[in-house]
Enzyme design. Structure first.
Site, mmCIF file in Angstrom:
data_model
loop_
_atom_site.group_PDB
_atom_site.id
_atom_site.type_symbol
_atom_site.label_atom_id
_atom_site.label_comp_id
_atom_site.label_asym_id
_atom_site.label_seq_id
_atom_site.Cartn_x
_atom_site.Cartn_y
_atom_site.Cartn_z
ATOM 1 N N CYS A 13 9.223 -9.497 -12.573
ATOM 2 C CA CYS A 13 8.005 -9.966 -13.239
ATOM 3 C C CYS A 13 7.821 -9.119 -14.493
ATOM 4 O O CYS A 13 7.763 -7.900 -14.419
ATOM 5 C CB CYS A 13 6.818 -9.793 -12.286
ATOM 6 S SG CYS A 13 5.222 -10.100 -13.065
ATOM 7 N N CYS A 28 -9.181 -9.621 -14.171
ATOM 8 C CA CYS A 28 -7.849 -9.106 -14.509
ATOM 9 C C CYS A 28 -7.929 -7.748 -15.208
ATOM 10 O O CYS A 28 -8.674 -7.574 -16.176
ATOM 11 C CB CYS A 28 -7.129 -10.113 -15.401
ATOM 12 S SG CYS A 28 -5.491 -9.583 -15.882
ATOM 13 N N GLY A 88 -0.393 -9.765 -20.276
ATOM 14 C CA GLY A 88 -0.278 -10.590 -21.476
ATOM 15 C C GLY A 88 -0.355 -12.069 -21.199
ATOM 16 O O GLY A 88 -0.153 -12.526 -20.076
ATOM 17 N N GLU A 89 -0.694 -12.811 -22.259
ATOM 18 C CA GLU A 89 -0.704 -14.271 -22.176
ATOM 19 C C GLU A 89 0.520 -14.764 -22.957
ATOM 20 O O GLU A 89 0.540 -14.714 -24.194
ATOM 21 C CB GLU A 89 -2.011 -14.816 -22.769
ATOM 22 C CG GLU A 89 -2.044 -16.314 -23.008
ATOM 23 C CD GLU A 89 -1.593 -17.167 -21.807
ATOM 24 O OE1 GLU A 89 -2.019 -16.907 -20.678
ATOM 25 O OE2 GLU A 89 -0.797 -18.092 -22.033
ATOM 26 N N SER A 130 3.625 -18.256 -16.723
ATOM 27 C CA SER A 130 2.259 -18.485 -16.259
ATOM 28 C C SER A 130 1.291 -18.392 -17.438
ATOM 29 O O SER A 130 1.348 -17.466 -18.234
ATOM 30 C CB SER A 130 1.916 -17.421 -15.219
ATOM 31 O OG SER A 130 0.571 -17.531 -14.833
ATOM 32 N N LEU A 133 -5.390 -21.788 -12.625
ATOM 33 C CA LEU A 133 -6.499 -22.734 -12.515
ATOM 34 C C LEU A 133 -7.774 -22.012 -12.090
ATOM 35 O O LEU A 133 -8.764 -22.002 -12.814
ATOM 36 C CB LEU A 133 -6.099 -23.826 -11.505
ATOM 37 C CG LEU A 133 -6.949 -25.068 -11.403
ATOM 38 C CD1 LEU A 133 -7.045 -25.800 -12.725
ATOM 39 C CD2 LEU A 133 -6.353 -26.004 -10.334
ATOM 40 N N HIS A 134 -7.737 -21.436 -10.917
ATOM 41 C CA HIS A 134 -8.778 -20.529 -10.399
ATOM 42 C C HIS A 134 -10.154 -21.135 -10.146
ATOM 43 O O HIS A 134 -11.000 -20.482 -9.537
ATOM 44 C CB HIS A 134 -8.949 -19.288 -11.287
ATOM 45 C CG HIS A 134 -7.703 -18.497 -11.492
ATOM 46 N ND1 HIS A 134 -6.732 -18.354 -10.524
ATOM 47 C CD2 HIS A 134 -7.242 -17.788 -12.562
ATOM 48 C CE1 HIS A 134 -5.739 -17.603 -10.988
ATOM 49 N NE2 HIS A 134 -6.015 -17.245 -12.218
ATOM 50 N N ASN A 163 -7.145 -9.426 -6.174
ATOM 51 C CA ASN A 163 -6.904 -8.009 -6.021
ATOM 52 C C ASN A 163 -8.039 -7.297 -6.763
ATOM 53 O O ASN A 163 -8.058 -7.298 -7.992
ATOM 54 C CB ASN A 163 -5.541 -7.710 -6.661
ATOM 55 C CG ASN A 163 -4.895 -6.495 -6.067
ATOM 56 O OD1 ASN A 163 -5.586 -5.560 -5.661
ATOM 57 N ND2 ASN A 163 -3.585 -6.496 -6.029
#
Ligand code: SAH
Length: 352
Positions: free
Chosen positions: A113, A127, A167-168, A199, A223-224, A298
């Site tokens: 990852c 986040c 990061g995005e 993602s 989505l969340h 988390n």
């Protein structure tokens, strides 16, 4: 090509595709086979410096040194889980910034990852990676470096890549695309695009653009939440792009690529984990060819979000299953080492 020009006008050599490198070397009076050799050293043999390139002359190495930057990471720390062998790495970049990457062992192969930016400007509430905002984008070579370092360090084959670290990725779009092409190139690690997952929090124009790239990667949408109102409370990006257009873009991605969609849904106690939420989720995605990944949140100390109870998670999952939705609860890897994405880096920053 974007952003591969660094300070003092030098290009990052590891961010150049084989075609670009061949052209650059041609301009320096070097033959194409040299470019191939150097490319192979960087992307197949995973050399950490020019010194390791034994079939390249000293004169050419000096020329390369004078014309390009050669990035390599320094490992600041690494932690290994005693439970499942997961490893979390903290790497220092050439400019002193740090990024984290994770190595996970699964039955079907080893997964890395990676981070795509130093920090993040998307502001998702739960986040840790976004708390200090965005520092800078990572170069294609710096994304590759994380994988190369880990492949060397573990001595094992990497088969899956997930761009789910800090990061995005869609906010660093051009570098992301170069990275994916080089990662899946036959002259590099040659990782199957089907084993690469990106993602995103849902930057609609970029999802549509990605659909046109002729890539076979998996798109994962964070989505969340199941309504715009609820989603906006967790993810500021939801003010810019509503659920309807995000899901439309995802459908477009599926239509163009035939790749099954992944939806990530982080379960937060009392916020998005009720029976009503699960019903809305079924209505929203039940008709799509998709996989839902439930992630028990988390908790980070800066926010008051709590993980859903085991009971709520189970109930949520089974309601989706009863409606024939493909669903998994993300196994919490490396539970005994530093938690959520971005926390290792954050702790390190605080200690400095
Ligand atoms: N910027 C990308 C990658 C983020 S990390 C994106 O938004 O998709 C990968 C996933 O972990 C995302 O779905 C993200 O929303 C989620 N995530 C981040 N922090 C989390 C936390 N503390 N608990 C649970 N999920 C989290």
């Amino acid at each position: 090509m974007s952003e591969v020009v660094l300070e003092n006008d030098k290009k990052d050599i590891k961010s150049l595709s084989l075609t670009e490198l061949t052209e650059e070397l041609n301009n320096l009076g070097e033959k194409a086979f040299r470019a191939k050799q150097i490319y192979q050293w960087m992307h197949e043999k995973l050399a950490r410096s020019y010194d390791e390139m034994t079939n390249i002359s000293k004169a050419l190495k000096e020329k390369l040194e004078a014309n390009f930057v050669y990035t390599s990471l320094n490992m600041v720390t690494f932690q290994e889980s005693k439970i499942d062998g997961t490893r979390k790495y903290l790497f220092e970049l050439a400019d002193g910034n740090v990024v984290e990457s994770v190595w996970m062992k699964y039955k079907h192969g080893n997964s890395v990852c990676i981070s795509s930016q130093v920090g993040c400007r998307m502001g998702c509430r739960f986040c840790a990676s976004t708390l200090d905002g965005l520092e800078r984008n990572l170069l294609p070579g710096e994304m590759l470096d994380q994988i190369y370092y880990i492949a060397r360090h573990t001595g094992e084959r990497v088969s899956n890549i997930v761009v789910m670290g800090t990061g995005e990725p869609m906010d660093n779009y051009d570098n992301l695309i170069s990275f994916i092409r080089m990662l899946s190139d036959e002259h590099g690690l040659n990782i199957s695009q089907r084993n690469i997952t990106v993602s995103t929090c849902g930057i609609v124009p970029r999802i549509r653009q990605l659909a046109e790239e002729d890539l076979q990667i998996t798109l994962a949408l964070s989505l969340h939440a199941t309504t715009d109102e609820k989603r906006r409370k967790l993810m500021p990006i939801a003010y810019t792009y509503g659920l309807a257009e995000v899901l439309d873009a995802c459908k477009y991605y599926f239509d163009k690529t035939g790749r099954r969609l992944t939806f990530e849904y982080s379960l937060v106690r009392g916020v998005n984990d009720t029976e009503e939420d699960s019903k809305e989720l079924i209505d929203l995605v039940g008709h799509l060819n998709c996989h839902v990944n439930l992630i028990p949140v988390n908790p980070i100390e800066e926010r008051d979000y709590k993980e859903s109870t085991a009971q709520a998670i189970k109930a949520f999952q089974s309601r989706l299953e009863k409606n024939h939705i493909n669903v998994t609860v993300r196994r919490e890897m490396g539970r005994d080492i530093d938690g959520a994405c971005g926390q290792l880096r954050r702790r390190h920053k605080k200690e400095m």
